[in-house]
Enzyme design. Structure first.
Site, PDB file in Angstrom:
ATOM      1  CG  ASP A   1      -4.273 -33.031   3.009  1.00 15.42           C
ATOM      2  OD1 ASP A   1      -4.503 -33.326   1.811  1.00 15.42           O
ATOM      3  OD2 ASP A   1      -4.884 -33.536   3.965  1.00 15.42           O
TER       4      ASP A   1
ATOM      5  CG  HIS B   1      -7.407 -35.135   0.760  1.00 15.54           C
ATOM      6  ND1 HIS B   1      -6.657 -34.960   1.891  1.00 15.54           N
ATOM      7  CD2 HIS B   1      -8.174 -36.228   0.990  1.00 15.54           C
ATOM      8  CE1 HIS B   1      -6.940 -35.910   2.773  1.00 15.54           C
ATOM      9  NE2 HIS B   1      -7.870 -36.688   2.246  1.00 15.54           N
TER      10      HIS B   1
ATOM     11  CB  SER C   1      -9.260 -37.880   4.945  1.00 14.81           C
ATOM     12  OG  SER C   1      -8.050 -38.394   4.514  1.00 14.81           O
TER      13      SER C   1
END
Length: 509
Positions: free
Chosen positions: A200, A242, A440
């Site tokens: 990520d 994220h 996600s």
């Protein structure tokens, strides 16, 4: 090695056997009748002009050191620079500023080269790594200016909302109760021997809910042109939180602060594959998967699709080469014992019936193109990867659920479903907590369940784990979603939920 439904296996086998991209073959008596062929995908040429540094992936005909060295020699002879080599999968990452590089390297490598393709539609942004001789001289790395763009699989507009209180917030984590993680924690929080690779944008290195569970030694930055960068801060987040949000869902510590992850007792390695512009190029993903296999990780989470194409079409040379390199990396790491979970995507798209794509390439000028079912969202549609769709609470305030309106779907493509709408987890700002939505956010729930499963069953192979994960999932009725897209299949397996809602309690029993 496929862990998908038998329907997809049969279709893939027929395509390989005939050398054609087909919808299927009907065999009767002494002859064969071909079904109508899928449409050829619209060509999307990737421009690589003279004087501009472009990035390439090259796949050797055989994954062995000898063949790989032949490809390396061809790269240099064609006026390129070898940036990174992965001999275990026969993949070479190269840069060149010569327009004819692809043609020249094919000619020079001969039978040693299976495929070569450019990996992006824009010049190399990170420059050629220091210490490598560049025939074009310094200063032509062409760093693209502009604001960071998040190309990962969280839904647009789902910005983090910071927590207003430092008190523990487990009572707000309806998502853990929905998948029975709270009950699984009565049996185990997971083993410290289990490592989850979070592929990520990086994990906040000093967040109080994460710091104790970060495996610093195995963390890496893969955005240095696809080379492993093990510098102390390389794997930390820069422009996106994220990865920090994803990490919190997987393994936020049980420490009386904030939230608790699905597997709060396991360790997490930050494998940074998202660059500062928000892109995950194929060479970054290759680096991440091979690194996970090299370092003995047990699980990876992949909440993204590989840029610049939402779908990689095998009838396009550049896209084929990039997909093949990522496929090899996934397959090799799986053979090393790593099991992979991935987000299905947020385009409300039926992955089992592909027709068009108006979002690719996403790093330059997009083209509205025709695609076919051989065009795949990677890594989520690669064999052996658990494809996860997203659920939202419905009705509100209950533990009932339905498919999130943004979630991709697809009969024979989706493996399991997990909560992904308005998920509370860790964020970078003020070492706080926030809500995000997207597939996600669904995928890390599954990665956490796989980590719990591995903790209880350390000898299970990736194939055994995926089979058990699907078998243990709670069946979900095939119902109509908010968006009105039809659900196809049965309550036992359908296009929305695959084999059902992932079950953490069954995973540890």
């Amino acid at each position: 090695m496929s862990l998908r439904s038998s329907r997809r296996l049969r279709a893939a086998a027929l395509s390989v056997a005939t050398g054609l991209t087909v919808a299927g073959l009907a065999v009767a008596g002494g002859g064969a009748t071909a079904a109508p062929a899928d449409p050829v995908s619209t060509p999307v040429p990737l421009s690589t002009p003279d004087g501009v540094v472009s990035a390439y992936l090259l796949n050797a005909a055989k994954a062995n050191p000898g063949q790989t060295r032949l490809v390396e020699r061809a790269v240099r002879a064609a006026g390129g620079v070898v940036v990174q080599t992965w001999p275990q999968i026969g993949v070479v990452v190269a840069h060149s500023d010569r327009a004819a590089f692809r043609d020249d390297v094919r000619r020079l490598a001969g039978h040693a080269l299976e495929s070569v393709g450019a990996t992006r539609s824009v010049p190399v942004t990170e420059g050629t790594p220091d210490g490598l001789p560049a025939p074009w001289g310094p200063g032509k790395g062409q760093v693209r200016k502009g604001a960071a763009v998040d190309r990962s699989e969280d839904s647009t507009g789902a910005e983090a909302t910071l927590a207003t209180t430092p008190d523990p917030r487990e009572s707000e984590q309806w998502d853990l109760a929905m998948i029975k993680a709270d009950r699984a924690h009565e049996i185990t929080d997971g083993s410290r021997d289990v490592v989850v690779g979070v592929l990520d944008s990086g994990i906040d290195p000093d967040h109080p809910d994460l710091v104790a569970n970060i495996d610093v030694e195995d963390s890496v930055n893969c955005t240095d042109a696809g080379r492993p960068d093990t510098s102390p801060t390389g794997w930390a987040p820069t422009t996106s939180d994220h990865g920090t949000h994803v990490a919190g869902t997987i393994g936020a510590a049980r420490n009386g602060t904030g939230i608790v992850g699905v597997a709060p007792g396991v360790r997490m390695a930050s494998v940074k594959v998202v660059n500062d512009d928000g892109f995950i190029y194929p060479e970054y993903a290759v680096c991440g998967f091979v690194w996970a296999g090299q370092h003995g990780m047990d699980v990876t989470n992949n909440s993204y699709y590989v840029d610049p194409f939402q779908f990689y079409c095998e009838d396009q040379p550049d896209q084929y080469a990039a997909k093949e390199a990522v496929r090899r990396a996934v397959e090799w790491s799986t053979d090393q014992g790593v099991v992979h979970a991935a987000a299905a995507g947020n385009s409300s798209y039926d992955l089992a019936n592909k027709t068009t794509d108006a979002t690719s390439p996403d790093d330059g000028t997009t083209v509205e193109r025709t695609i076919n079912n051989a065009c795949q969202d990677i890594p989520t549609e690669l064999d052996g990867v658990v494809t996860v769709s997203s659920l939202e609470r419905f009705p509100a305030g209950t533990l009932e659920n339905r498919l999130s309106g943004f979630s991709n779907r697809g009969l024979g493509v989706i493996d399991v479903a997990a909560p992904g709408s308005r998920i509370l987890s860790t964020v970078v700002k003020d070492n706080g907590y926030g809500l995000k939505s997207g597939t996600s956010m669904a995928s890390p729930h599954v990665a956490g369940v796989l980590a719990l499963m591995k903790s209880v069953h350390p000898d299970w192979t990736p194939a055994q784990m995926v089979a058990k994960l699907r078998a243990q999932a709670d069946d979900h009725a095939c119902v109509v979603a908010t968006a009105g897209a039809p659900c196809v299949g049965t309550d036992a397996e359908n296009s929305y939920y695959g084999d059902g809602v992932v079950d953490a309690l069954d995973a540890v029993q």
